[in-house]
Motif scaffolding. Structure first.
Motif, PDB file in Angstrom:
ATOM      1  N   SER A   1       0.837  -1.191   0.000  1.00 41.63           N
ATOM      2  CA  SER A   1       0.000   0.000   0.000  1.00 41.63           C
ATOM      3  C   SER A   1       0.872   1.241   0.000  1.00 41.63           C
ATOM      4  O   SER A   1       2.070   1.184   0.290  1.00 41.63           O
ATOM      5  CB  SER A   1      -0.938   0.018   1.222  1.00 41.63           C
TER       6      SER A   1
ATOM      7  N   ARG B   1       0.546   5.013  -6.065  1.00 40.67           N
ATOM      8  CA  ARG B   1      -0.575   4.102  -6.309  1.00 40.67           C
ATOM      9  C   ARG B   1      -0.895   4.000  -7.783  1.00 40.67           C
ATOM     10  O   ARG B   1      -1.154   2.911  -8.312  1.00 40.67           O
ATOM     11  CB  ARG B   1      -1.802   4.564  -5.527  1.00 40.67           C
TER      12      ARG B   1
ATOM     13  N   ASP C   1      -3.051  -0.023  -3.772  1.00 43.09           N
ATOM     14  CA  ASP C   1      -4.143   0.704  -3.146  1.00 43.09           C
ATOM     15  C   ASP C   1      -3.688   1.516  -1.947  1.00 43.09           C
ATOM     16  O   ASP C   1      -2.603   1.306  -1.409  1.00 43.09           O
ATOM     17  CB  ASP C   1      -5.228  -0.272  -2.689  1.00 43.09           C
ATOM     18  N   LYS C   2      -4.569   2.391  -1.511  1.00 45.57           N
ATOM     19  CA  LYS C   2      -4.396   3.095  -0.259  1.00 45.57           C
ATOM     20  C   LYS C   2      -4.946   2.222   0.859  1.00 45.57           C
ATOM     21  O   LYS C   2      -6.004   1.607   0.721  1.00 45.57           O
ATOM     22  CB  LYS C   2      -5.146   4.428  -0.301  1.00 45.57           C
TER      23      LYS C   2
ATOM     24  N   THR D   1      -6.906   0.902   3.979  1.00 50.90           N
ATOM     25  CA  THR D   1      -8.180   1.268   4.600  1.00 50.90           C
ATOM     26  C   THR D   1      -8.221   0.837   6.063  1.00 50.90           C
ATOM     27  O   THR D   1      -9.278   0.885   6.696  1.00 50.90           O
ATOM     28  CB  THR D   1      -9.356   0.630   3.851  1.00 50.90           C
TER      29      THR D   1
ATOM     30  N   PRO E   1      -3.983  -5.170  -1.208  1.00 45.94           N
ATOM     31  CA  PRO E   1      -4.355  -4.498  -2.453  1.00 45.94           C
ATOM     32  C   PRO E   1      -4.533  -5.489  -3.580  1.00 45.94           C
ATOM     33  O   PRO E   1      -4.087  -6.622  -3.514  1.00 45.94           O
ATOM     34  CB  PRO E   1      -3.163  -3.570  -2.732  1.00 45.94           C
TER      35      PRO E   1
END
Length: 262
Positions: A152, A159, A165-166, A168, A244
């Motif tokens: 991430s 990204r 992905d970021k 979460t 991700p």
């Protein structure tokens, strides 16, 4: 991977800490493996008296290389290239001129914001362009299957470039999460790698975890679906970065970012 990026041709800092972020010693083991393989020198030791609780990370009595018996203190050390060190092998298999640095040691026990400020100052002194954080979390995975690596970044450009992905995750975090947040706010480019280690080997070194990050290229290790309840267990150890969706580019950045130091 883009032709020119901080991860491909800049000064790279690899960060790993023992303790809460280091299931099976997979993260710290990888960091020390990079130090040994590149024959990096000790550049700077961060003062443990300010940050380390010696009741939690106790010093040990042992013998040094000269056979002298004495107290060996837990140390947080920045390692870097020397004139006699081995060349870094790039993603193409050819030697590169890039510099790799490694920060490794016990997780600080106190004064985390001051510690982060000191590390950011060191990154500025040594002109670090990009930072890779390496952690390991406990998960419901067997040791007979390939280790999954979760990737991430908080940086939108990273990204987009590497198809990751970021995170979460919400909940308790360790020094990796705090330092990553501080470095992002300071303008450094960062990437986080988390290996999933079998929960029943958390007190023992995990050689499989040590080796997984340099080999995570989509070929040597086939990626697979995260096991059930893994997210719940990741929250328990504070490493709950959501896995991700890694395409070929995502696997490539894991392979190349780590291989640059391996």
């Amino acid at each position: 991977m883009p032709q020119h990026s901080p991860f491909s041709d800049g000064r790279l800092l690899v960060v790993a800490f023992e303790g809460w972020n280091d299931a099976g010693e997979a993260a710290s083991g990888l960091a020390r493996r990079i130090v040994d393989s590149l024959e990096l020198d000790e550049l700077r030791e961060i003062d443990g008296e300010r940050y380390v609780d010696y009741q939690f990370n106790r010093p040990e009595v042992g013998f040094d290389d000269d056979g002298e018996r004495g107290v060996q203190w837990p140390r947080i050390v920045l390692h870097g290239p020397s004139a006699e060190g081995r060349p870094v092998i790039g993603a193409t298999g050819a030697p590169t001129e890039r510099d790799v640095f490694v920060l490794v040691g016990p997780e600080p026990s106190r004064t985390w914001r001051g510690f982060c400020a000191e590390v950011i100052d060191l990154a500025d002194v040594y002109s670090i362009d990009a930072v890779v954080f390496v952690g390991a979390m406990l998960a419901d995975v067997p040791h007979t299957r390939p280790i999954s690596v979760f990737v991430s970044s908080e940086n939108a450009g990273v990204r987009a470039a590497f198809d990751v992905d970021k995170s979460t995750y919400e909940g308790p975090t360790g020094i990796l999460g705090v330092l990553a947040d501080s470095m992002d706010k300071a303008g450094l480019t960062t990437l986080s790698l988390w290996a999933s280690v079998p929960h029943y080997v958390h007190n023992a070194p995990s050689p499989q975890g040590h080796a997984v990050t340099p080999r995570q290229d989509g070929g040597a290790h086939r990626r697979h679906r995260a096991p059930r309840h893994a997210a719940r267990r990741r929250r328990a150890v504070g490493g709950g970065h959501r896995r991700p969706r890694l395409g070929r580019r995502g696997h490539g950045v894991v392979h190349r970012a780590a291989r640059a130091g391996a």
